[in-house]
Design a protein around this motif. Structure first.
Motif, PDB file in Angstrom:
ATOM      1  N   ARG A 157      31.169  38.568  29.882  1.00 35.87           N
ATOM      2  CA  ARG A 157      30.896  39.110  28.549  1.00 35.87           C
ATOM      3  C   ARG A 157      30.626  37.986  27.572  1.00 35.87           C
ATOM      4  NH1 ARG A 157      28.457  43.406  28.122  1.00 35.87           N
ATOM      5  NH2 ARG A 157      27.880  42.184  26.340  1.00 35.87           N
TER       6      ARG A 157
ATOM      7  N   ALA B 123      35.465  38.799  34.123  1.00 39.97           N
ATOM      8  CA  ALA B 123      34.880  39.787  33.205  1.00 39.97           C
ATOM      9  C   ALA B 123      34.710  39.177  31.825  1.00 39.97           C
ATOM     10  CB  ALA B 123      35.771  41.024  33.126  1.00 39.97           C
TER      11      ALA B 123
ATOM     12  N   VAL C 111      26.539  51.184  33.853  1.00 39.09           N
ATOM     13  CA  VAL C 111      27.679  50.276  33.717  1.00 39.09           C
ATOM     14  C   VAL C 111      28.756  50.948  32.868  1.00 39.09           C
ATOM     15  CG1 VAL C 111      28.423  48.009  32.914  1.00 39.09           C
ATOM     16  CG2 VAL C 111      26.182  48.268  33.965  1.00 39.09           C
TER      17      VAL C 111
ATOM     18  N   HIS D  31      32.479  52.249  34.298  1.00 34.45           N
ATOM     19  CA  HIS D  31      33.684  51.681  33.707  1.00 34.45           C
ATOM     20  C   HIS D  31      34.534  52.764  33.052  1.00 34.45           C
ATOM     21  CE1 HIS D  31      31.819  47.727  34.363  1.00 34.45           C
ATOM     22  NE2 HIS D  31      33.060  47.307  34.387  1.00 34.45           N
TER      23      HIS D  31
ATOM     24  N   PHE E  54      43.761  41.000  39.876  1.00 39.27           N
ATOM     25  CA  PHE E  54      43.290  41.630  38.650  1.00 39.27           C
ATOM     26  C   PHE E  54      43.106  40.585  37.556  1.00 39.27           C
ATOM     27  CE2 PHE E  54      44.369  44.190  34.728  1.00 39.27           C
ATOM     28  CZ  PHE E  54      43.128  44.777  34.648  1.00 39.27           C
TER      29      PHE E  54
ATOM     30  N   GLY F  26      25.795  40.334  43.883  1.00 35.43           N
ATOM     31  CA  GLY F  26      26.374  41.548  43.314  1.00 35.43           C
ATOM     32  C   GLY F  26      27.300  42.164  44.354  1.00 35.43           C
ATOM     33  N   TRP F  27      28.253  42.984  43.907  1.00 34.42           N
ATOM     34  CA  TRP F  27      29.258  43.482  44.857  1.00 34.42           C
ATOM     35  C   TRP F  27      28.660  44.455  45.854  1.00 34.42           C
ATOM     36  CZ3 TRP F  27      31.180  48.588  45.389  1.00 34.42           C
ATOM     37  CH2 TRP F  27      30.674  49.507  44.461  1.00 34.42           C
TER      38      TRP F  27
ATOM     39  N   ARG G  29      20.907  46.626  34.037  1.00 31.98           N
ATOM     40  CA  ARG G  29      22.176  45.970  34.308  1.00 31.98           C
ATOM     41  C   ARG G  29      21.950  44.670  35.069  1.00 31.98           C
ATOM     42  NH1 ARG G  29      24.714  49.559  39.210  1.00 31.98           N
ATOM     43  NH2 ARG G  29      26.430  48.077  39.135  1.00 31.98           N
ATOM     44  N   ARG G  30      23.022  43.915  35.225  1.00 31.88           N
ATOM     45  CA  ARG G  30      22.987  42.629  35.915  1.00 31.88           C
ATOM     46  C   ARG G  30      21.979  41.686  35.293  1.00 31.88           C
ATOM     47  NH1 ARG G  30      23.781  44.686  42.104  1.00 31.88           N
ATOM     48  NH2 ARG G  30      25.789  45.634  41.715  1.00 31.88           N
TER      49      ARG G  30
ATOM     50  N   LEU H 131      42.678  52.378  35.493  1.00 28.60           N
ATOM     51  CA  LEU H 131      43.571  51.415  34.855  1.00 28.60           C
ATOM     52  C   LEU H 131      44.515  52.084  33.871  1.00 28.60           C
ATOM     53  CD1 LEU H 131      41.450  48.232  34.433  1.00 28.60           C
ATOM     54  CD2 LEU H 131      43.238  48.744  36.057  1.00 28.60           C
TER      55      LEU H 131
ATOM     56  N   ILE I 186      40.569  44.307  25.005  1.00 30.59           N
ATOM     57  CA  ILE I 186      41.137  44.767  26.279  1.00 30.59           C
ATOM     58  C   ILE I 186      41.999  43.671  26.879  1.00 30.59           C
ATOM     59  CG2 ILE I 186      40.672  45.709  28.562  1.00 30.59           C
ATOM     60  CD1 ILE I 186      37.991  46.591  27.660  1.00 30.59           C
TER      61      ILE I 186
HETATM   62  C1  HEM Z   1      38.309  43.646  30.949  1.00 29.63           C
HETATM   63  C2  HEM Z   1      37.537  44.669  31.118  1.00 29.63           C
HETATM   64  C3  HEM Z   1      36.158  44.581  31.721  1.00 29.63           C
HETATM   65  C4  HEM Z   1      35.014  44.088  31.159  1.00 29.63           C
HETATM   66  C5  HEM Z   1      34.845  43.520  29.773  1.00 29.63           C
HETATM   67  C6  HEM Z   1      33.969  44.248  32.141  1.00 29.63           C
HETATM   68  C7  HEM Z   1      32.651  43.884  31.977  1.00 29.63           C
HETATM   69  C8  HEM Z   1      31.671  43.972  32.940  1.00 29.63           C
HETATM   70  C9  HEM Z   1      30.339  43.494  32.838  1.00 29.63           C
HETATM   71  C10 HEM Z   1      29.752  42.807  31.628  1.00 29.63           C
HETATM   72  C11 HEM Z   1      29.688  43.747  33.992  1.00 29.63           C
HETATM   73  C12 HEM Z   1      28.286  43.336  34.358  1.00 29.63           C
HETATM   74  C13 HEM Z   1      27.353  44.440  34.243  1.00 29.63           C
HETATM   75  C14 HEM Z   1      25.978  44.070  34.761  1.00 29.63           C
HETATM   76  O1  HEM Z   1      25.487  42.997  34.459  1.00 29.63           O
HETATM   77  O2  HEM Z   1      25.420  44.901  35.477  1.00 29.63           O
HETATM   78  C15 HEM Z   1      30.597  44.435  34.833  1.00 29.63           C
HETATM   79  C16 HEM Z   1      30.299  44.899  36.086  1.00 29.63           C
HETATM   80  C17 HEM Z   1      31.162  45.579  36.886  1.00 29.63           C
HETATM   81  N1  HEM Z   1      32.484  45.859  36.620  1.00 29.63           N
HETATM   82 FE1  HEM Z   1      33.499  45.378  34.936  1.00 29.63          FE
HETATM   83  N2  HEM Z   1      34.505  44.823  33.259  1.00 29.63           N
HETATM   84  C18 HEM Z   1      35.843  45.026  33.044  1.00 29.63           C
HETATM   85  C19 HEM Z   1      36.747  45.564  33.917  1.00 29.63           C
HETATM   86  C20 HEM Z   1      36.422  46.064  35.162  1.00 29.63           C
HETATM   87  C21 HEM Z   1      37.359  46.607  36.094  1.00 29.63           C
HETATM   88  C22 HEM Z   1      38.847  46.699  35.893  1.00 29.63           C
HETATM   89  C23 HEM Z   1      36.662  47.010  37.165  1.00 29.63           C
HETATM   90  C24 HEM Z   1      37.243  47.654  38.379  1.00 29.63           C
HETATM   91  C25 HEM Z   1      36.805  48.737  38.853  1.00 29.63           C
HETATM   92  C26 HEM Z   1      35.289  46.720  36.932  1.00 29.63           C
HETATM   93  C27 HEM Z   1      34.265  47.002  37.820  1.00 29.63           C
HETATM   94  C28 HEM Z   1      32.978  46.538  37.690  1.00 29.63           C
HETATM   95  C29 HEM Z   1      31.962  46.729  38.657  1.00 29.63           C
HETATM   96  C30 HEM Z   1      32.082  47.462  39.979  1.00 29.63           C
HETATM   97  C31 HEM Z   1      30.814  46.122  38.156  1.00 29.63           C
HETATM   98  C32 HEM Z   1      29.462  46.066  38.799  1.00 29.63           C
HETATM   99  C33 HEM Z   1      29.257  44.719  39.324  1.00 29.63           C
HETATM  100  C34 HEM Z   1      27.896  44.658  39.872  1.00 29.63           C
HETATM  101  O3  HEM Z   1      27.039  45.439  39.416  1.00 29.63           O
HETATM  102  O4  HEM Z   1      27.670  43.839  40.737  1.00 29.63           O
HETATM  103  N3  HEM Z   1      35.179  46.133  35.706  1.00 29.63           N
HETATM  104  N4  HEM Z   1      31.815  44.556  34.173  1.00 29.63           N
END
Ligand code: HEM
Ligand code: CU
Lengths: 527, 341
Positions: free
Chosen positions: A50, A46, A382, A386, A39, A136-137, A446-447, A394, A469
Motif C-alpha cells: 500500500r 500489505a 480486490v 477483502h 499474519f 502472484g499467489w 489489479r496487481r 479476520l 488497520i
Molecule cells: C492490513 C490489511 C490489508 C491490506 C492493506 C491489503 C492490501 C492489499 C493490496 C494492496 C493488494 C494488491 C492488490 C493488487 O495489486 O491486485 C492485496 C492483495 C491481496 N490480498 Fe490483501 N491486504 C490486507 C490484508 C489481507 C488479508 C488479511 C488477506 C488474507 C486473506 C489478504 C488477501 C489478499 C489476496 C489474496 C490478495 C491478492 C494477491 C494477488 O492478487 O496476487 N489481504 N492486498
C-alpha cells in the motif's frame, strides 16, 4: 484460589513437552503462535504494498520488488493465515470440548499437521532468501512455468505441503465429529461452530488434493519440460486455471465457513438467545460446501471459455448466494427479542455482518456475467474479496480470540482494548477497501505497480486506511499480552455461554472432562 | 441526468462509449439499487435490534423462538428470484458483449506480448503500443509510457482478434465495459460498436510480469472520413519507410513491431534487459563467467536463442524471436545497434 489448580497448561512443563504434545488444546496454541507470526509478516507486506501505491510512479520500490511483495502478501495471507486460521487454532481448541470428547480422534496426526504447516511454511519462506517469486499467489501459467525464475518450485512445493497439513486436519475433524461425541450429543445437537468446522473439513479433504496435483504438474512442467500448461510444448494455459480454481473456489469457503461458525456462537451468547433456525444454518453450511465445487468457472468468464460455460457457472454461482443470505437472516433473527450485550466479541460479530454483507452483495455483481466482464481483475475484485475474506474471517478471528481467551488462558481479555482495536480495524477497513470499489468502477486493473494520475486520491485514501488497520491489530496484540500479565481471573463461564466448553474449568484440565458429560438437549437453550 | 448517474454511481465509470456499454450500466444500476435495498433491510434490521433489545438488567430474559417457516421460506425465495433476474439479465448483456463468430466491418489482429500490443489491420497497417515516450513527462519516477493511438470508425462493428506471443494478457477497455484474455496458442475475439468519438484507454488486466501496469494503448474513435484519411496517411508513410536506409529500418523495428524498446534502452539506462548503448564491438560478461565481444553473430544468436548466453546481472526473461523476424530484419537491427555508440 488457594492452591494451584491442575490444568493442561501446567500438566507438563518445558518447551519439549509442548513440541511433542498430543493435547489438542496445546496444539491449538502452537497454531496460534505460528499463524499469528505469518499474519504479522503478511501484514508487513500489505503495508509495504500500500505504501508503494501511495503515489503513482515509483514511490519506494522498483516494479520487480513490488510484484514480489504483492505475491508474498497474497500467498502468505491465503495459504498460511486465512485457510488454516480459525480451524487450526480455534477448531483444535474447542471442537473436541464442544462435543464432549477428551481429544481429537488422531492426536498424533494432529501434531503432524502442525509440523507439516511449519515445514511447508519454511520451504515457501526460504524463497524469500533464495529466489523471490513474482507470479502472484495464483501462479498462473505460462507466466509461472516459462517466464519467471525457478523460485516458483520451492514456493509451490511449500504450498503443496501446507495443503497436506490442511487435509490431515480436515480428516481428523471429520472422524472426531462422527466418532467421539458424548452420549446424547446427536448430530442435531452439536454446536453450530462444529457444524461449520465439519463442513469445512469435508472441503479440505476433497478439494485440497486437486491443488496438490496441480502444483505437482506445474513443477513437472518447469523442471522436466512436460507439456501440460505451456502452449509452446503443446499444453493448454487455461487448463491450469480450471485446476487452480477447482481448489481455490471451495477454498474461499474453507476460509469463511469457520468464521460463520464463530459468528453463530457469538450471536447466540451475546444475545443470550436460542439460535434462530439451527437446522437451516447447519444444513446451509453443507449446501454451501457442496455447491461450491461447481462454480469455479466464474473466475474465468473472460478467459476464452465458451459463452455457454460462462452462463452455466453464473447460474450455479447464484445458487450459492441463497444459503449465504439465509445465514445472515438467521443471525439477525436471533438478535430479535434477544438480550443483547455489545461486548467486544459481539462488536466483531456485528462488524462481520456489516462487511460480509457488502462483500456478499458485490459478489452477486461479479457472478452476473455481463457485469463481471467489466469488473474482472480490477480493484473492484480486490475490494470484494477483502470484504469477504478479511472483513469476514479476520473479524471472526478477533471475536473468537477475545471470546475464548478466558477459556484458553483463564484470564479475561480487556474489553476496552478489544473495543479500541475494533474501532481501528473496522473503520480502517472501510477506509482501505471501499475506495477500491470506486477504483474498479473507474477501471483500474489489479496487481498494478503504477497507475494513471486520475487514480491517485482514492489510492491515497486506501493507503491511509491500511495504517488504521495496522494500528488496530497492534492494539489487539497488545491486548493479548496485557491480558496474560494483568487479566482478571475468568471463572468457568464469564459470558454465560451454553455450549459444553463453558461447563469445565478455565483453563481446562488435561483431559477436558473429569466425568463424560451426558446431553439431554440442544445447544443454546436460553429460556 | 447527472444527479441520477451520481446516485447510481455510474458517474464513476468512464462514459459508456459503445452500443453494448449502456446496457451494462443499466444492469449496474439495477444491481446497485437492489443491493442497497437488501443492505438497508439486513443491516438496518440488525442496528434496530441492537438498540431495541439491548440488555438493560443482568437478569433480562430473551424470547424463545426456534424458527418460523413462513419467514424462512420468504427470505430464501425472494433472494432466489432476485438472483435469477440478475443472472438472466447478466446473460443477455454478456451475449451482446461476446458476439463470437460475428464478422466485423473493420478487423484488426491484436497480438499481446510482454509488455506491448501490436495492432495489425487487414491492409498491413501496424501500430505498436505503448510508445517509447513517457506518459507523464515532468515526473521522473513515473514508469508509464505514452500509449500509441489506434484509430477506428464510429458506428461500425469492430472486431479485434486477440492472441498472445508469450504469457496471458487481457485486453480491457473500461469505457467499452468489455474485456477479453489474450491467450498464447489461441484466438479470442473482442467485438464492439463504438457510438462515442474520443480517446479510450486500453489496459492489460491479466498479470503478466514486471511492466504489467505499463501495457496501455489508446483507441481513438473518429468518423468514417477521418478514419479513411488516417489509413491513407499511414499507408503513404509505410511506402516511404521502405526507401529508408538499413539503420533507419532497424530503428523502426526496434521501437515498433518487434517491441525491443520495451526492455532495452538505447541511452544507457537499465530497464528489464541490458542497454544497447555501446553494445556493438564491446565485451559482454555472462552469468556463467564467460564473455565475448559483441559482433553480428552474437547479436543474431541473442535474438534467436536468447537463453544461450545470459548477460551477468539480468534475468533470462527474453523470449525467442525465431519465426517472428526475417533474416534481413536482423541485419537492419544490427545496423541500427552499430549506430548506438
Ligand atoms: C492490513 C490489511 C490489508 C491490506 C492493506 C491489503 C492490501 C492489499 C493490496 C494492496 C493488494 C494488491 C492488490 C493488487 O495489486 O491486485 C492485496 C492483495 C491481496 N490480498 Fe490483501 N491486504 C490486507 C490484508 C489481507 C488479508 C488479511 C488477506 C488474507 C486473506 C489478504 C488477501 C489478499 C489476496 C489474496 C490478495 C491478492 C494477491 C494477488 O492478487 O496476487 N489481504 N492486498
Ligand atoms: Cu499484459
Amino acid at each position: 484460589m488457594a492452591h494451584e489448580q491442575h490444568n493442561y497448561l501446567n500438566h507438563q512443563k518445558g518447551i519439549w513437552s509442548w513440541l511433542t504434545t498430543l493435547d489438542h488444546k496445546r496444539i491449538g496454541i502452537m497454531y496460534f503462535i505460528a499463524i499469528m507470526s505469518f499474519f504479522f509478516l503478511g501484514g508487513v507486506f500489505a503495508l509495504l504494498v500500500r505504501a508503494e501505491l501511495f503515489t503513482p510512479g515509483k514511490t519506494l520500490f522498483s516494479a520487480d520488488v513490488y510484484n514480489r511483495m504483492m505475491t508474498y502478501h497474497g500467498a502468505i495471507m491465503v495459504f498460511m493465515v486465512i485457510v488454516p486460521g480459525i480451524p487450526a487454532i480455534f477448531g483444535n481448541f474447542v471442537l473436541p470440548i464442544m462435543i464432549g470428547a477428551k481429544d481429537v480422534a488422531f492426536p498424533r496426526l494432529n501434531l503432524m499437521s502442525w509440523y507439516m504447516l511449519m515445514i511447508g511454511a519454511a520451504i515457501t519462506g526460504s524463497t524469500l532468501f533464495l529466489e523471490n517469486v513474482d507470479t502472484g499467489w495464483t501462479f498462473y501459467t505460462p507466466y509461472s512455468s516459462i517466464k519467471t525464475g525457478m523460485g516458483v518450485i520451492p514456493m509451490v512445493l511449500g504450498v503443496f505441503i501446507i495443503g497436506f497439513s490442511s487435509i490431515l486436519t480436515g480428516l481428523n475433524f471429520i472422524v472426531t465429529t462422527h466418532k467421539l461425541r458424548a452420549p446424547g450429543m446427536t448430530m442435531n445437537r452439536i454446536p453450530l461452530m462444529v457444524w461449520a468446522l465439519y463442513s469445512t473439513a469435508i472441503l479440505q479433504v476433497l478439494a485440497t488434493p486437486v491443488l496438490a496435483i496441480t502444483l505437482l504438474l506445474l513443477i513437472a512442467e518447469k523442471t522436466l519440460g512436460v507439456g501440460i500448461f505451456d502452449p509452446q510444448l503443446g499444453g493448454d494455459p487455461v487448463l491450469f486455471q480450471h485446476f487452480f480454481w477447482f481448489y481455490s473456489h471451495p477454498a474461499v469457503y474453507i476460509m469463511i465457513l469457520p468464521a460463520m461458525g464463530v459468528i453463530s456462537e457469538l450471536v447466540a451468547t451475546y444475545s443470550r438467545k436460542i439460535i434462530f433456525g439451527y437446522t437451516a444454518i447447519a444444513y446451509s453450511s453443507l449446501a454451501i460446501a457442496g455447491v461450491s465445487f461447481l462454480v469455479w468457472g466464474h473466475h474465468m468468464f473472460v478467459s476464452g471459455q465458451s459463452e455457454f460455460a460462462g452462463v452455466l457457472f453464473s447460474f450455479i454461482t447464484m445458487l450459492v448466494g441463497v444459503p449465504t443470505a439465509i445465514k445472515l437472516f438467521n443471525w439477525i433473527a436471533t438478535m430479535y427479542k434477544g438480550s443483547i450485550r455489545l461486548d467486544a466479541p459481539m462488536l466483531f460479530a456485528i462488524g462481520f455482518m456489516f462487511l460480509f454483507t457488502i462483500g456478499g452483495l458485490t459478489g452477486v455483481y461479479l457472478a452476473s456475467t455481463g457485469m463481471d466482464v467489466h469488473f474482472h481483475d480490477t480493484y473492484f475484485v480486490v475490494a470484494h474479496f477483502h470484504y469477504v475474506m478479511v472483513g469476514g474471517t479476520l473479524m471472526a478471528l478477533m471475536g473468537a480470540l477475545i471470546y475464548w481467551f478466558p477459556k484458553v488462558t483463564g484470564k479475561i481479555y480487556s474489553d476496552l482494548l478489544g473495543r479500541i482495536s475494533w474501532v481501528f480495524i473496522f473503520s480502517g477497513f472501510n477506509v482501505t477497501f471501499f475506495p477500491q470499489f470506486i477504483l474498479g468502477n473507474m477501471g483500474m486493473p489489479r496487481r498494478y505497480y503504477d497507475y494513471l494520475p486520475t487514480f491517485t486520491e482514492l489510492n491515497q485514501m486506501s493507503t491511509f486506511g491500511s495504517w488504521l488497520i495496522g494500528t488496530g491489530f497492534l492494539v489487539g496484540l497488545f491486548g493479548v499480552f496485557h491480558a496474560l500479565m494483568k487479566g482478571k481471573e475468568a471463572g468457568n463461564n464469564p459470558f454465560g455461554g451454553k455450549t459444553l466448553e463453558w461447563t469445565i474449568p478455565s483453563p481446562p484440565p488435561h483431559e477436558n472432562f473429569d466425568k463424560t458429560p451426558v446431553l439431554t438437549g440442544g445447544p443454546y437453550e436460553y429460556r | 441526468m447527472n444527479w441520477f448517474s451520481f446516485i447510481t454511481a455510474t458517474s464513476f465509470m468512464p462514459v459508456p462509449a459503445t452500443k453494448e456499454s449502456g446496457d451494462v450500466d443499466n444492469l449496474y444500476i439495477f444491481l446497485l439499487v437492489s443491493g442497497l435495498i437488501s443492505f438497508i433491510i439486513l443491516i438496518g434490521g440488525m442496528v434496530i435490534f441492537i438498540f431495541k433489545y439491548r440488555r438493560k438488567t443482568e437478569d433480562q430474559k430473551s424470547a424463545y423462538i426456534t424458527h418460523n417457516t413462513l419467514a424462512e421460506f420468504l427470505w430464501s425465495f425472494i433472494p432466489f428470484v432476485i438472483m435469477m433476474i440478475i443472472f438472466a439479465w447478466g446473460w443477455s448483456v454478456f451475449h451482446d458483449l461476446r458476439r463470437v463468430g460475428e464478422k466485423g466491418d473493420v478487423e484488426v489482429h491484436v497480438t499481446a506480448r510482454q509488455w506491448a500490443w501490436t495492432f495489425k489491420y487487414a491492409n498491413d497497417i501496424e501500430i505498436n503500443s505503448p510508445s517509447d515516450k513517457k506518459l507523464v513527462e515532468n515526473d521522473p519516477d513515473s514508469t508509464l509510457l505514452k500509449p500509441e493511438v489506434v484509430v477506428v470508425p464510429v458506428g461500425k462493428t469492430i472486431r479485434f482478434i486477440l492472441t498472445s506471443d508469450d504469457v496471458l494478457h487481457s485486453f480491457y477497455v473500461p469505457a467499452f465495459r468489455n474485456k477479453m484474455d489474450a491467450v498464447p496458442g489461441r484466438r479470442t475475439t473482442f467485438t464492439f460498436t463504438p457510438i462515442e468519438k474520443g480517446d479510450f484507454t486500453v489496459f492489460c488486466t491479466e498479470y503478466c510480469g514486471t511492466k504489467h501496469s505499463n501495457m496501455m494503448a489508446t483507441i481513438r474513435v473518429v468518423d468514417g472520413e477521418q478514419f479513411a484519411l488516417w489509413q491513407s496517411e499511414k499507408l503513404a508513410g509505410m511506402a516511404g519507410a521502405s526507401n529508408k536506409g538499413p539503420a533507419e529500418r532497424g530503428e523502426a523495428l526496434f521501437k515498433g513491431s518487434l517491441g525491443c524498446s520495451g526492455c532495452h534502452s538505447i541511452d544507457g539506462s537499465r530497464i528489464v534487459g541490458p542497454t544497447f548503448k555501446g553494445l556493438y564491438g564491446n565485451k559482454r560478461d555472462f552469468a556463467d563467467g564467460s564473455s565475448v565481444v559483441a559482433d553480428d553473430a552474437y547479436i543474431k544468436q541473442s535474438i534467436l536463442v536468447p537463453t544461450a548466453k545470459i548477460v551477468a546481472g539480468f534475468p533470462p526473461a527474453m523470449s525467442s524471436f525465431q519465426g517472428r523476424i526475417k533474416e534481413d530484419e536482423i541485419k537492419d537491427i544490427i545496423e541500427f545497434i552499430k549506430t548506438l555508440k
